[in-house]
Design a protein around this motif. Sequence first.
Motif, PDB file in Angstrom:
ATOM      1  N   SER A 120      -0.526  -5.387  -5.523  1.00  0.00           N
ATOM      2  CA  SER A 120      -0.412  -4.934  -4.134  1.00  0.00           C
ATOM      3  C   SER A 120       0.527  -5.839  -3.353  1.00  0.00           C
ATOM      4  O   SER A 120       0.859  -6.934  -3.802  1.00  0.00           O
ATOM      5  CB  SER A 120      -1.788  -4.966  -3.452  1.00  0.00           C
ATOM      6  N   GLY A 140       2.477   3.669  -9.994  1.00  0.00           N
ATOM      7  CA  GLY A 140       1.858   2.514  -9.366  1.00  0.00           C
ATOM      8  C   GLY A 140       1.565   1.451 -10.392  1.00  0.00           C
ATOM      9  O   GLY A 140       1.828   1.629 -11.585  1.00  0.00           O
ATOM     10  N   THR A 141       1.076   0.351  -9.908  1.00  0.00           N
ATOM     11  CA  THR A 141       0.625  -0.725 -10.799  1.00  0.00           C
ATOM     12  C   THR A 141      -0.663  -1.248 -10.177  1.00  0.00           C
ATOM     13  O   THR A 141      -1.080  -0.786  -9.116  1.00  0.00           O
ATOM     14  CB  THR A 141       1.638  -1.886 -10.887  1.00  0.00           C
ATOM     15  N   GLY A 183       3.582  -2.304   1.424  1.00  0.00           N
ATOM     16  CA  GLY A 183       2.972  -2.926   0.246  1.00  0.00           C
ATOM     17  C   GLY A 183       3.725  -2.500  -1.003  1.00  0.00           C
ATOM     18  O   GLY A 183       4.947  -2.296  -0.966  1.00  0.00           O
ATOM     19  N   ASP A 188      -6.289  -1.990  -6.640  1.00  0.00           N
ATOM     20  CA  ASP A 188      -6.655  -2.396  -5.285  1.00  0.00           C
ATOM     21  C   ASP A 188      -7.986  -1.778  -4.798  1.00  0.00           C
ATOM     22  O   ASP A 188      -8.117  -0.554  -4.748  1.00  0.00           O
ATOM     23  CB  ASP A 188      -5.522  -1.983  -4.336  1.00  0.00           C
ATOM     24  N   VAL A 238       2.330   8.899   1.202  1.00  0.00           N
ATOM     25  CA  VAL A 238       2.323   8.711  -0.254  1.00  0.00           C
ATOM     26  C   VAL A 238       0.890   8.701  -0.778  1.00  0.00           C
ATOM     27  O   VAL A 238       0.634   8.264  -1.895  1.00  0.00           O
ATOM     28  CB  VAL A 238       3.017   7.390  -0.647  1.00  0.00           C
ATOM     29  N   SER A 265       2.986   4.484   4.111  1.00  0.00           N
ATOM     30  CA  SER A 265       2.482   3.981   2.824  1.00  0.00           C
ATOM     31  C   SER A 265       1.330   3.036   3.108  1.00  0.00           C
ATOM     32  O   SER A 265       1.413   1.830   2.869  1.00  0.00           O
ATOM     33  CB  SER A 265       3.590   3.264   2.052  1.00  0.00           C
ATOM     34  N   MET A 321      -7.720   0.696  -1.658  1.00  0.00           N
ATOM     35  CA  MET A 321      -7.111   1.982  -1.999  1.00  0.00           C
ATOM     36  C   MET A 321      -8.103   2.864  -2.753  1.00  0.00           C
ATOM     37  O   MET A 321      -8.290   4.037  -2.425  1.00  0.00           O
ATOM     38  CB  MET A 321      -5.872   1.734  -2.863  1.00  0.00           C
ATOM     39  N   PRO A 338      -3.263   2.755   3.262  1.00  0.00           N
ATOM     40  CA  PRO A 338      -4.417   3.358   2.582  1.00  0.00           C
ATOM     41  C   PRO A 338      -4.762   4.729   3.158  1.00  0.00           C
ATOM     42  O   PRO A 338      -4.587   4.967   4.365  1.00  0.00           O
ATOM     43  CB  PRO A 338      -5.538   2.345   2.833  1.00  0.00           C
ATOM     44  N   VAL A 339      -5.240   5.592   2.281  1.00  0.00           N
ATOM     45  CA  VAL A 339      -5.566   6.966   2.659  1.00  0.00           C
ATOM     46  C   VAL A 339      -6.450   7.012   3.914  1.00  0.00           C
ATOM     47  O   VAL A 339      -6.218   7.805   4.826  1.00  0.00           O
ATOM     48  CB  VAL A 339      -6.272   7.629   1.441  1.00  0.00           C
ATOM     49  N   HIS A 392       3.027  12.618  -2.792  1.00  0.00           N
ATOM     50  CA  HIS A 392       2.296  11.633  -3.588  1.00  0.00           C
ATOM     51  C   HIS A 392       3.104  11.272  -4.837  1.00  0.00           C
ATOM     52  O   HIS A 392       3.159  12.061  -5.781  1.00  0.00           O
ATOM     53  CB  HIS A 392       0.920  12.174  -4.001  1.00  0.00           C
ATOM     54  N   PRO A 393       3.725  10.089  -4.841  1.00  0.00           N
ATOM     55  CA  PRO A 393       4.390   9.649  -6.065  1.00  0.00           C
ATOM     56  C   PRO A 393       3.351   9.184  -7.088  1.00  0.00           C
ATOM     57  O   PRO A 393       2.517   8.345  -6.772  1.00  0.00           O
ATOM     58  CB  PRO A 393       5.250   8.464  -5.586  1.00  0.00           C
ATOM     59  N   THR A 438       2.665  -9.790   6.731  1.00  0.00           N
ATOM     60  CA  THR A 438       3.329  -8.877   5.789  1.00  0.00           C
ATOM     61  C   THR A 438       4.716  -8.508   6.310  1.00  0.00           C
ATOM     62  O   THR A 438       5.671  -8.396   5.540  1.00  0.00           O
ATOM     63  CB  THR A 438       2.468  -7.613   5.546  1.00  0.00           C
TER      64      THR A 438
END
Length: 308
Positions: free
Chosen positions: A132, A128-129, A15, A233, A99, A73, A236, A75-76, A124-125, A43
Motif C-alpha cells: 500500500s 494490485g499487490t 496509494g 490491506d 477504481v 483511488s 481495503m 477505499p471503497v 475497476h482495474p 502522503t
Amino acid sequence: MSEPVVERLALIGIGLIGASIALNAREKGLARHVAISTRSAETLARAQALGLGDSYHAEAAEAVRDADLVILSVPVGACGAVTAGLAGALKPGAIVSDVGSVKGAVIAAMAPHIPAGVHFVPAHPLAGTEHSGPDAGFAELFVNRWCILTPGEETDVAAVETTRRFWQGCGANVETMTAEHHDLVLAIVSHVPHLIAYNIVGTAADLETVTQSEVVKFSASGFRDFTRIAASDPTMWRDVFLTNKDAVLEMLARFSEDLALLQRAIRWGDGDTLFDLFTRTRAIRRGIIQAGQDTAQPDFGREHPKKA
Ligand code: NAP
C-alpha cells in the motif's frame, strides 16, 4: 509521444493504485497536467517527493477544479464522502471515475453527489499487490491486466470512450459490464479467494499443536502462497466484504457446499471424486497461463537459491 487523452487529470488518493496511475499518466503522456490530492499531509508530501504529479493540493476540490478526468483511488467505504467533498468544484463535462473493487455499493454512494452535466464512469482495474501507499506504485501494474468499466445505460458514450482510452494507455485491456455482474464475478475470482486466504492463515496462527515457528519454517509447502494474499490491506478488504455482502455470501454458500463434498470424499475414501476435481482444476491453471494472466514458470517463477 501521442496526444494526451485528457488535458488535466486529477487523482484523489495516491496509494498503490493512484500512484501507479500517476506514473502511467506522466510516463506515457496520457494527461498534460496531473493534479494530486490525498487525505493526509504526509502522503501528499511523499507523492511530491516521488514526483508523481504536476501540482499537489491539500483540498480535493482544488485538485479537481478544471479537471477533465477525476479518478478516486480511495477505499471503497470512503468514495461517497470524498465525492461529496469535491462535487461542487467539478466543471461541466468532466468525467468522474474510481477504481473501487466493488461497483454496486460505490455507485450507490457516489452517484447522488455527481452534478448534472458531469459524467460518471465507474471503473475497476483488476491489478494490485499486497503493498500500500505511494511508494508501492509502479507503472507496469496494469499491463495486460483487465480494467472493467460499469457505466449506466444513460452514460455519455464519449465519456466512456475517453475512460477506455485512458486505461488502454496504461496498458490495460478494457471490458464493459453491469455493476451487478461485476460484483458477482469479482466475488468468485477475488473476494472469496481473499477470504479463504485470510481464514487459513488465521486458523494456522491460532493452532496450538503446531507452533507458529513451524508454520513459518515449513510454509513453502503451500501455506506461503496464501500468506501473500492474506497480507493485503486490511482497510481495503474490510470495505470489500462490507459492501459486496450479497454476492460474497452467495459464492461462499456454493464454496461451502463443494467443500462439504470434498470432506465427505475424504471421509469415505472416495479417491475418484478427489482425482476428478484435481484434474479439472489443473486445466483451469493451464487456461490462465494460455490467457497470458500468469507465468508458466514452475512455482510462479520464483528464484530458488542454490545451496553452497
Ligand atoms: P492505499 O495504497 O492504501 O491508498 C489509499 C489512498 O486512499 C491514500 O491516498 C489514502 O490517503 C486514501 N484514503 C484512505 N482512507 C481514506 C478515507 N477514509 N478518506 C479519504 N481518503 C482515504 O490503497 P490502494 O491499494 O491504492 O486502494 C485504493 C482503491 O483501489 C480501493 O478502493 C481499492 O478497492 C481499489 N483497488 C485496490 C487494488 C489493490 O490490490 N490494492 C486493486 C484494484 C483496486 P492518506 O494516505 O493520505 O491517508
